[in-house]
Design an enzyme around this catalytic site. Structure first.
Site, mmCIF file in Angstrom:
data_model
loop_
_atom_site.group_PDB
_atom_site.id
_atom_site.type_symbol
_atom_site.label_atom_id
_atom_site.label_comp_id
_atom_site.label_asym_id
_atom_site.label_seq_id
_atom_site.Cartn_x
_atom_site.Cartn_y
_atom_site.Cartn_z
ATOM 1 N N GLY A 1 41.485 43.284 41.005
ATOM 2 C CA GLY A 1 40.947 44.453 40.313
ATOM 3 C C GLY A 1 40.531 45.513 41.316
ATOM 4 O O GLY A 1 41.049 45.600 42.427
ATOM 5 N N GLY A 2 39.545 46.296 40.901
ATOM 6 C CA GLY A 2 39.068 47.376 41.763
ATOM 7 C C GLY A 2 38.461 46.856 43.044
ATOM 8 O O GLY A 2 38.269 47.613 44.006
ATOM 9 N N GLY B 1 62.629 66.025 67.134
ATOM 10 C CA GLY B 1 61.259 66.177 66.624
ATOM 11 C C GLY B 1 60.383 65.026 67.060
ATOM 12 O O GLY B 1 59.173 65.171 67.262
ATOM 13 N N ALA B 2 61.009 63.857 67.223
ATOM 14 C CA ALA B 2 60.227 62.682 67.610
ATOM 15 C C ALA B 2 59.639 62.857 69.012
ATOM 16 O O ALA B 2 58.577 62.310 69.319
ATOM 17 C CB ALA B 2 61.084 61.435 67.525
HETATM 18 C C1 HXC Z 1 32.140 36.018 36.375
HETATM 19 C C2 HXC Z 1 33.662 34.585 37.274
HETATM 20 C C3 HXC Z 1 34.533 35.653 37.558
HETATM 21 C C4 HXC Z 1 34.117 36.962 37.207
HETATM 22 C C5 HXC Z 1 35.468 33.852 38.233
HETATM 23 N N1 HXC Z 1 34.292 33.489 37.707
HETATM 24 N N2 HXC Z 1 35.649 35.174 38.148
HETATM 25 N N3 HXC Z 1 32.484 34.755 36.698
HETATM 26 N N4 HXC Z 1 32.911 37.095 36.611
HETATM 27 N N5 HXC Z 1 34.863 38.030 37.474
HETATM 28 C C6 HXC Z 1 33.732 32.157 37.635
HETATM 29 C C7 HXC Z 1 34.456 31.260 36.644
HETATM 30 O O1 HXC Z 1 33.912 31.430 35.369
HETATM 31 C C8 HXC Z 1 34.170 29.880 37.232
HETATM 32 O O2 HXC Z 1 32.865 29.506 36.885
HETATM 33 C C9 HXC Z 1 34.167 30.129 38.705
HETATM 34 O O3 HXC Z 1 33.929 31.534 38.892
HETATM 35 C C10 HXC Z 1 35.479 29.784 39.370
HETATM 36 O O4 HXC Z 1 36.509 30.412 38.629
HETATM 37 P P1 HXC Z 1 37.832 29.615 38.203
HETATM 38 O O5 HXC Z 1 38.549 30.458 37.244
HETATM 39 O O6 HXC Z 1 37.474 28.236 37.788
HETATM 40 O O7 HXC Z 1 38.581 29.518 39.607
HETATM 41 P P2 HXC Z 1 40.102 29.706 39.917
HETATM 42 O O8 HXC Z 1 40.920 28.866 39.001
HETATM 43 O O9 HXC Z 1 40.233 29.478 41.367
HETATM 44 O O10 HXC Z 1 40.437 31.214 39.610
HETATM 45 C C11 HXC Z 1 39.840 32.218 40.327
HETATM 46 C C12 HXC Z 1 40.167 33.600 39.735
HETATM 47 C C13 HXC Z 1 39.823 33.562 38.221
HETATM 48 C C14 HXC Z 1 41.648 33.864 39.903
HETATM 49 C C15 HXC Z 1 39.369 34.623 40.476
HETATM 50 O O11 HXC Z 1 38.493 33.062 38.052
HETATM 51 C C16 HXC Z 1 39.897 34.900 37.602
HETATM 52 O O12 HXC Z 1 41.001 35.353 37.262
HETATM 53 N N6 HXC Z 1 38.755 35.546 37.412
HETATM 54 C C17 HXC Z 1 38.695 36.817 36.770
HETATM 55 C C18 HXC Z 1 39.265 37.853 37.659
HETATM 56 C C19 HXC Z 1 39.060 39.206 37.079
HETATM 57 O O13 HXC Z 1 39.781 39.586 36.131
HETATM 58 N N7 HXC Z 1 38.037 39.912 37.543
HETATM 59 C C20 HXC Z 1 37.669 41.167 37.038
HETATM 60 C C21 HXC Z 1 38.626 42.133 37.732
HETATM 61 S S1 HXC Z 1 38.303 43.760 37.261
HETATM 62 P P3 HXC Z 1 32.407 27.998 36.750
HETATM 63 O O14 HXC Z 1 31.016 28.069 36.217
HETATM 64 O O15 HXC Z 1 33.357 27.350 35.826
HETATM 65 O O16 HXC Z 1 32.469 27.445 38.138
HETATM 66 C C22 HXC Z 1 37.312 44.274 38.435
HETATM 67 C C23 HXC Z 1 36.855 45.631 38.202
HETATM 68 C C24 HXC Z 1 36.303 46.199 39.457
HETATM 69 O O17 HXC Z 1 37.004 43.634 39.357
HETATM 70 C C25 HXC Z 1 36.352 47.658 39.290
HETATM 71 C C26 HXC Z 1 35.908 48.356 40.490
HETATM 72 C C27 HXC Z 1 36.453 49.733 40.458
#
Ligand code: HXC
Length: 510
Positions: free
Chosen positions: A169-170, A404-405
């Site tokens: 993401g961001g 030019g380089a």
């Molecule tokens: C809260 C989160 C989290 C998140 C993971 N966890 N991402 N909790 N917010 N963004 C937690 C899970 O619930 C889990 O908790 C633990 O972290 C481990 O995650 P898993 O999914 O079990 O691990 P894994 O299979 O290794 O996958 C990792 C991952 C996946 C690929 C990062 O968790 C995932 O896709 N997360 C979401 C990613 C995402 O979409 N983020 C938002 C992006 S948008 P438990 O309690 O079970 O251990 C963004 C906007 C920013 O970031 C904008 C800025 C401009």
């Protein structure tokens, strides 16, 4: 008081658990170190001072009222690396997947603010699922606060990111705004939208590794500058990178006693350039021979390999090195090599690092693809970066400097301080054959005449003496003299001071 001390021990113990033994075990099983283990490797032993270890998030929704881990998924603080100060943050994937909450962000912001005030670099160890989903906009606001600081700190203190897990993401934009991005192979990835979203929107099926793994970003997109096999290797190499850099733009890079004499036998350089000007040779060998102890920290070694960039030392003084690589695309400049070198030159200029340029360039790469994708704009980035840089600039033309380089590659005209050419240098508008084919187009049916004209053109222009006559090169030198000539030039330029006219900032062709 004894009770207070006992409670203190209890509180401290709680800060050391991360997300608990199960999640730590899972982290290790993936070949990843924990956030705390990483900091132990990054810093000199027993120098890390942790801040904000008792911080908790402020979210009470979605069950988070019952989960309030101390530290909130990121360790922050300062310590010493090679005896020099450094701030760092290390995201803890075992706590909510290292996701960024409002308070997690505030901890990072606090150290960047202090780093800017004190003139100390920041290293970020990124291992995070992105915005803390339960927090919504408070988390997005936290990210923006970090982005703002990355921007304001740019050019003030070196900022380095090591991607050691997911970065989605961001969240990728904070590392992307730092000066150097390193990735750990097989365990880290960076993308704006992950494989699932890509599949939904474009129907493309792709793995995380193929979409944003270390290999992709180090060799295809150029988003990452460095790639390492393990957390351990990445942390060690970033320690080495820091040894070349000043703490801030207010300082010069550290001086080392490298013990490598300036006058030594570099006669191998006299034999390096092939007789045939169309045959390649390895510019890396020139660089390794010239820097102290063959110690060269290459940046972006797998991307746009037709240009080489990196740090070395001469007489113990850090220099930024840029060199065309005749082994790849004959050393032509193209879009990626221009972007790669331009950003590096601007980094060196921000941080008082002299730039040494080794030139062997037959020109810009011709092609529809290059033109369609904006080689004009991208090539001008390199020209712009060299022309605006006020640090000492020393240029050595080892062989070709065409068209030019020639102008772009730190020529005298764009404020290089010292320009040398090796005796076999060819400084001309283009190669002799191409030149004769254009100016004597009518003779093209007569190969013997063309050959004679080509030889004539070569004799006249394909040498360093025409440029030397104009003063565009200060001297023609033997290859084996290069190290000492650079060392003397650096000493002479030690107090160089030129200032660009006042402006809010320039408008480099982005
Ligand atoms: C809260 C989160 C989290 C998140 C993971 N966890 N991402 N909790 N917010 N963004 C937690 C899970 O619930 C889990 O908790 C633990 O972290 C481990 O995650 P898993 O999914 O079990 O691990 P894994 O299979 O290794 O996958 C990792 C991952 C996946 C690929 C990062 O968790 C995932 O896709 N997360 C979401 C990613 C995402 O979409 N983020 C938002 C992006 S948008 P438990 O309690 O079970 O251990 C963004 C906007 C920013 O970031 C904008 C800025 C401009």
């Amino acid at each position: 008081m004894i009770e207070a001390y006992r409670l203190y021990q209890e509180w401290v113990a709680k800060t050391l658990h991360g997300g608990g033994p199960e999640r730590i075990k899972a982290q290790h099983e993936r070949g990843k170190l924990t956030a705390r283990e990483r900091l132990e490797i990054l810093f000199d032993p027993d120098t890390f001072e942790e801040w904000d270890r008792f911080v908790e998030h402020r979210c009470y929704d979605f069950g988070l009222d019952k989960q309030r881990p101390l530290g909130d998924g990121v360790l922050t603080g300062y310590g010493k690396v090679n005896g020099r100060p450094l701030f760092a943050f290390s995201q803890d994937f075992t706590v909510f997947g290292g996701s960024l909450s409002e308070t997690h962000a505030a901890k990072i912001c606090k150290i960047i603010d202090k780093a800017m005030e004190t003139g100390i670099p920041v290293v970020g160890l990124c291992d995070s699922g992105g915005a803390r989903i339960q927090e919504g906009v408070a988390s997005l606001g936290g990210y923006a606060e970090v982005f703002k600081r990355n921007t304001i700190a740019s050019g003030v203190i070196p900022q380095i990111s090591i991607i050691m897990g997911p970065c989605a993401g961001g969240a990728v934009y904070s590392p992307a705004m730092t000066d150097f991005v390193a990735m750990v192979e097989a365990t880290s990835y960076m993308f704006v939208t992950g494989p699932d979203v890509v599949k939904t929107v474009t129907s493309e099926v792709v793995s995380s590794e193929k979409l944003g793994g270390a290999k992709v970003h180090n060799s295809v997109s150029g988003v990452a500058h460095l790639s390492y096999a393990s957390d351990y290797e990445a942390l060690h190499e970033i320690r080495r990178l820091l040894s070349f850099l000043p703490n801030s733009n207010r300082e010069n890079p550290p001086l080392f006693q490298t013990g490598d004499p300036i006058i030594r036998d570099d006669s191998s350089l006299n034999r390096l350039i092939p007789e045939n000007p169309n045959h390649p040779y390895d510019m890396k060998e020139v660089i390794l021979t010239i820097v102290d102890n063959r110690d060269f920290f290459e940046i972006h070694p797998f991307w746009a390999e037709n240009i080489i960039i990196g740090f070395g030392r001469i007489s113990g003084q850090t220099v930024g090195i840029v060199g065309n690589q005749p082994m790849i695309l004959a050393g032509c400049l193209d879009i990626n090599s221009s972007r790669k070198a331009a950003r590096f030159i601007r980094f060196c200029d921000c941080f008082n690092i002299p730039i040494i340029t080794f030139v062997d360039v037959p020109g810009f790469l011709p092609g529809v693809d290059q033109e369609m994708n904006g080689i004009i704009t991208h090539g001008s980035k390199l020209l712009f970066a060299y022309a605006e840089a006020t640090v000492p600039k020393i240029t050595i033309i080892t062989r070709k400097a065409y068209g030019g380089a020639y102008d772009v590659m730190s020529s005298k005209h764009i404020r290089a301080d010292v320009n040398y050419a090796w005796p076999g240098a060819e400084i001309a508008v283009m190669g002799s054959k191409g030149a004769v084919e254009i100016i004597f187009r009518s003779e093209k049916e007569d190969p013997a005449k063309i050959a004679a004209l080509t030889e004539n053109y070569r004799e006249k222009f394909a040498n360093p003496y025409v440029a030397a006559r104009y003063g565009y090169v200060d001297d023609v030198i033997m290859p084996h003299q290069t190290r000492q000539k650079i060392a003397k030039s650096l000493e002479m330029l030690k107090n160089k001071s030129i200032v660009n006219p006042w402006k809010k900032h320039d408008n480099i062709p982005l």
